[in-house]
Each structure stands twice: as structure tokens, then as C-alpha cells.
Write a protein that holds these residues in place. Structure first.
Motif, PDB file in Angstrom:
ATOM      1  N   GLU A 148       1.166  -1.527  -0.099  1.00  0.00           N
ATOM      2  CA  GLU A 148       0.033   0.088  -0.080  1.00  0.00           C
ATOM      3  C   GLU A 148       0.529   1.536  -0.419  1.00  0.00           C
ATOM      4  O   GLU A 148       0.463   2.370  -0.243  1.00  0.00           O
ATOM      5  CB  GLU A 148      -0.758  -0.008   1.609  1.00  0.00           C
ATOM      6  CG  GLU A 148      -1.781  -0.619   1.291  1.00  0.00           C
ATOM      7  CD  GLU A 148      -2.284  -0.869   2.366  1.00  0.00           C
ATOM      8  OE1 GLU A 148      -3.897  -1.449   1.923  1.00  0.00           O
ATOM      9  OE2 GLU A 148      -1.798  -0.956   3.294  1.00  0.00           O
ATOM     10  N   ARG A 149       2.156   1.357  -0.019  1.00  0.00           N
ATOM     11  CA  ARG A 149       3.056   2.297   0.009  1.00  0.00           C
ATOM     12  C   ARG A 149       3.090   3.378  -0.727  1.00  0.00           C
ATOM     13  O   ARG A 149       3.327   4.177  -0.946  1.00  0.00           O
ATOM     14  CB  ARG A 149       4.887   2.154   0.300  1.00  0.00           C
ATOM     15  CG  ARG A 149       4.629   1.304   1.288  1.00  0.00           C
ATOM     16  CD  ARG A 149       4.884   1.929   2.514  1.00  0.00           C
ATOM     17  NE  ARG A 149       4.417   1.140   4.067  1.00  0.00           N
ATOM     18  CZ  ARG A 149       5.504   1.031   4.765  1.00  0.00           C
ATOM     19  NH1 ARG A 149       6.593   1.808   4.872  1.00  0.00           N
ATOM     20  NH2 ARG A 149       5.391   0.542   6.011  1.00  0.00           N
ATOM     21  N   LYS A 150       2.735   2.424  -2.001  1.00  0.00           N
ATOM     22  CA  LYS A 150       2.858   3.675  -3.178  1.00  0.00           C
ATOM     23  C   LYS A 150       1.349   4.549  -3.385  1.00  0.00           C
ATOM     24  O   LYS A 150       1.632   5.187  -3.737  1.00  0.00           O
ATOM     25  CB  LYS A 150       2.744   2.699  -4.727  1.00  0.00           C
ATOM     26  CG  LYS A 150       3.577   1.908  -5.152  1.00  0.00           C
ATOM     27  CD  LYS A 150       3.895   1.486  -6.243  1.00  0.00           C
ATOM     28  CE  LYS A 150       5.200   0.931  -6.544  1.00  0.00           C
ATOM     29  NZ  LYS A 150       5.344  -0.315  -8.369  1.00  0.00           N
ATOM     30  N   ASP A 151      -0.364   3.815  -2.824  1.00  0.00           N
ATOM     31  CA  ASP A 151      -0.858   4.188  -2.803  1.00  0.00           C
ATOM     32  C   ASP A 151      -0.961   5.629  -1.714  1.00  0.00           C
ATOM     33  O   ASP A 151      -1.148   6.808  -1.634  1.00  0.00           O
ATOM     34  CB  ASP A 151      -2.053   3.241  -2.314  1.00  0.00           C
ATOM     35  CG  ASP A 151      -2.490   1.949  -3.272  1.00  0.00           C
ATOM     36  OD1 ASP A 151      -2.616   2.092  -4.161  1.00  0.00           O
ATOM     37  OD2 ASP A 151      -3.073   1.118  -2.445  1.00  0.00           O
TER      38      ASP A 151
ATOM     39  N   GLU B 249       1.806   7.295  -1.295  1.00  0.00           N
ATOM     40  CA  GLU B 249       2.751   7.925  -1.395  1.00  0.00           C
ATOM     41  C   GLU B 249       1.972   8.882  -2.619  1.00  0.00           C
ATOM     42  O   GLU B 249       1.590  10.037  -2.828  1.00  0.00           O
ATOM     43  CB  GLU B 249       3.957   7.666  -3.131  1.00  0.00           C
ATOM     44  CG  GLU B 249       5.407   7.245  -1.660  1.00  0.00           C
ATOM     45  CD  GLU B 249       5.541   8.406  -0.806  1.00  0.00           C
ATOM     46  OE1 GLU B 249       6.092   8.780  -1.491  1.00  0.00           O
ATOM     47  OE2 GLU B 249       6.063   7.671  -0.303  1.00  0.00           O
ATOM     48  N   LYS B 250       0.936   8.437  -3.179  1.00  0.00           N
ATOM     49  CA  LYS B 250      -0.191   9.175  -4.482  1.00  0.00           C
ATOM     50  C   LYS B 250      -1.016   9.704  -3.845  1.00  0.00           C
ATOM     51  O   LYS B 250      -1.705  10.815  -4.147  1.00  0.00           O
ATOM     52  CB  LYS B 250      -0.683   8.054  -4.973  1.00  0.00           C
ATOM     53  CG  LYS B 250      -2.264   8.984  -6.621  1.00  0.00           C
ATOM     54  CD  LYS B 250      -1.408   9.500  -7.367  1.00  0.00           C
ATOM     55  CE  LYS B 250      -1.844   9.925  -8.526  1.00  0.00           C
ATOM     56  NZ  LYS B 250      -1.147  10.715  -9.361  1.00  0.00           N
ATOM     57  N   ALA B 251      -1.571   9.392  -2.172  1.00  0.00           N
ATOM     58  CA  ALA B 251      -2.436  10.399  -1.543  1.00  0.00           C
ATOM     59  C   ALA B 251      -1.615  11.458  -1.438  1.00  0.00           C
ATOM     60  O   ALA B 251      -2.343  12.386  -1.372  1.00  0.00           O
ATOM     61  CB  ALA B 251      -3.206   9.132  -0.353  1.00  0.00           C
TER      62      ALA B 251
ATOM     63  N   GLU C  29       1.065  13.330  -2.454  1.00  0.00           N
ATOM     64  CA  GLU C  29       0.860  13.886  -4.025  1.00  0.00           C
ATOM     65  C   GLU C  29      -0.486  14.607  -4.410  1.00  0.00           C
ATOM     66  O   GLU C  29      -0.195  16.062  -4.308  1.00  0.00           O
ATOM     67  CB  GLU C  29       1.075  13.522  -5.667  1.00  0.00           C
ATOM     68  CG  GLU C  29       1.248  13.647  -6.478  1.00  0.00           C
ATOM     69  CD  GLU C  29       1.596  12.591  -7.379  1.00  0.00           C
ATOM     70  OE1 GLU C  29       0.520  12.966  -8.617  1.00  0.00           O
ATOM     71  OE2 GLU C  29       2.077  12.102  -7.621  1.00  0.00           O
ATOM     72  N   LEU C  30      -1.671  14.160  -3.907  1.00  0.00           N
ATOM     73  CA  LEU C  30      -2.941  14.815  -4.209  1.00  0.00           C
ATOM     74  C   LEU C  30      -3.113  15.249  -3.131  1.00  0.00           C
ATOM     75  O   LEU C  30      -3.768  16.728  -3.728  1.00  0.00           O
ATOM     76  CB  LEU C  30      -3.910  13.085  -4.321  1.00  0.00           C
ATOM     77  CG  LEU C  30      -3.650  11.951  -5.512  1.00  0.00           C
ATOM     78  CD1 LEU C  30      -4.893  11.134  -4.777  1.00  0.00           C
ATOM     79  CD2 LEU C  30      -4.091  13.901  -6.678  1.00  0.00           C
TER      80      LEU C  30
ATOM     81  N   GLU D  40      -0.660  17.236  -1.523  1.00  0.00           N
ATOM     82  CA  GLU D  40       0.070  18.632  -1.749  1.00  0.00           C
ATOM     83  C   GLU D  40      -0.598  19.351  -3.103  1.00  0.00           C
ATOM     84  O   GLU D  40      -1.239  20.646  -2.693  1.00  0.00           O
ATOM     85  CB  GLU D  40       1.147  18.070  -2.434  1.00  0.00           C
ATOM     86  CG  GLU D  40       2.066  17.537  -1.304  1.00  0.00           C
ATOM     87  CD  GLU D  40       3.245  16.992  -1.869  1.00  0.00           C
ATOM     88  OE1 GLU D  40       4.203  16.860  -0.663  1.00  0.00           O
ATOM     89  OE2 GLU D  40       3.293  16.474  -2.641  1.00  0.00           O
ATOM     90  N   ARG D  41      -1.350  18.879  -3.764  1.00  0.00           N
ATOM     91  CA  ARG D  41      -1.756  19.686  -5.387  1.00  0.00           C
ATOM     92  C   ARG D  41      -2.750  19.998  -4.862  1.00  0.00           C
ATOM     93  O   ARG D  41      -3.005  20.701  -4.516  1.00  0.00           O
ATOM     94  CB  ARG D  41      -2.847  18.160  -6.538  1.00  0.00           C
ATOM     95  CG  ARG D  41      -1.200  17.871  -7.187  1.00  0.00           C
ATOM     96  CD  ARG D  41      -1.454  16.821  -8.183  1.00  0.00           C
ATOM     97  NE  ARG D  41      -2.796  17.278  -8.746  1.00  0.00           N
ATOM     98  CZ  ARG D  41      -3.287  15.451  -9.144  1.00  0.00           C
ATOM     99  NH1 ARG D  41      -2.463  14.702  -8.819  1.00  0.00           N
ATOM    100  NH2 ARG D  41      -4.099  15.935  -9.287  1.00  0.00           N
TER     101      ARG D  41
END
Length: 156
Positions: free
Chosen positions: A132-135, A137-139, A141-142, A144-145
Motif C-alpha cells: 500500500e506504500r505506493k497508494d 505516496e499517491k495520496a 501527492e494528491l 499536496e495538489r
């Protein structure tokens, strides 16, 4: 009648996100020891900005923290009384004051940030599976956006 379910879904998602962020922020304050400082959330945020950005004017602090000049003045008064910040005349414009952090303030902010990071690292290790670590990282990033979104023109 609006038959598009997206606005309602977006509103519900926004509320869940808001609630989750509030709970996480409260947990981070508790885990870092912030409550023991006797400082409010706003005062700690202002102090962290002075530590990070200083020497800095009160007007610049207000802009960074997205609060009024009056709110900054109140926070700075408390921080000055506690000996965490001090002011000196701006060498370029003697009418302005530059706020600087006392070394004890830098130490305090570093301790609070380290406490937050330590809690988050332990929590990630305990509740986020390796796959789930990639998830995560994506969260991040989101988030931050979302934090950087400029909606002043009606869009991103």
C-alpha cells in the motif's frame, strides 16, 4: 432537478477528507507534545514560520499563515512574552520590525516536528502494508495538489 450525483459525492468526499485531516492533526498535536507547550495551534504555526522564514515582518507572517495582522500581533505578543521571539528594526526600513526566533524556539519546533514525524513513521509501519506504500505516496501527492489549488478563477 440535478440528476448528476457527482456534486453530492464530491461534497461527501470533501467532508470525509476534512474530518480525517482534523483527526490526524489533533493526533499529531497530542503525539508531539504540543499540548504541553501551552501554546495554541496558531501560535505554534506562527512560531514555526518565524523559525523557518525569519527574520520576517509581521505582515509577511500574516500572509504566510493566511490570517489577519491582528491575529499575528496577538500570537507574536504571546511568543514575545514567552521569550520565544524577539523583534529588531528592519535595516532597510526602520519603521518595520523583523521578528526572529530565540534558539529555544528553534529547539522547541524541532522537537515538535520530530515527535510528529516519529508518530507518523511508526503509524505507517504499523498500519500501511508494504503493497500500500505506493497508494500512500499517491495520496500525499494528491493532498499536496489540493493544498496548492488556486480556485480564484473558478478552476484549478
Amino acid at each position: 432537478m440535478n440528476t448528476n450525483p457527482r456534486p453530492r459525492q464530491s461534497t461527501a468526499t470533501a467532508q470525509r477528507l476534512n474530518d480525517a485531516i482534523k483527526r490526524l492533526r489533533a493526533r499529531l498535536r497530542a503525539e508531539s507534545g504540543q499540548h504541553a507547550t501551552g501554546l495554541t495551534v496558531t501560535q505554534v504555526a506562527v512560531l514555526a514560520s518565524v523559525v523557518r522564514e525569519g527574520p520576517i515582518t509581521a505582515a509577511r507572517l500574516a500572509a504566510l499563515e493566511h490570517v489577519s495582522g491582528q491575529s499575528i500581533a496577538q500570537s507574536l505578543a504571546v511568543l514575545k512574552a514567552a521569550g520565544l521571539v524577539h523583534s529588531e528594526p528592519d535595516p532597510q526600513d526602520g519603521r518595520k520590525k523583523l521578528m526572529s526566533a530565540d534558539p529555544s524556539a528553534t529547539e522547541l519546533i524541532e522537537k515538535l516536528l520530530a515527535g510528529r514525524a516519529s508518530f507518523l513513521a511508526r503509524a505507517i509501519d504499523q498500519v500501511v502494508a508494504p503493497d500500500e506504500r505506493k497508494d500512500l505516496e499517491k495520496a500525499i501527492e494528491l493532498l499536496e495538489r489540493l493544498a496548492a489549488a488556486d480556485l480564484s478563477d473558478g478552476g484549478i
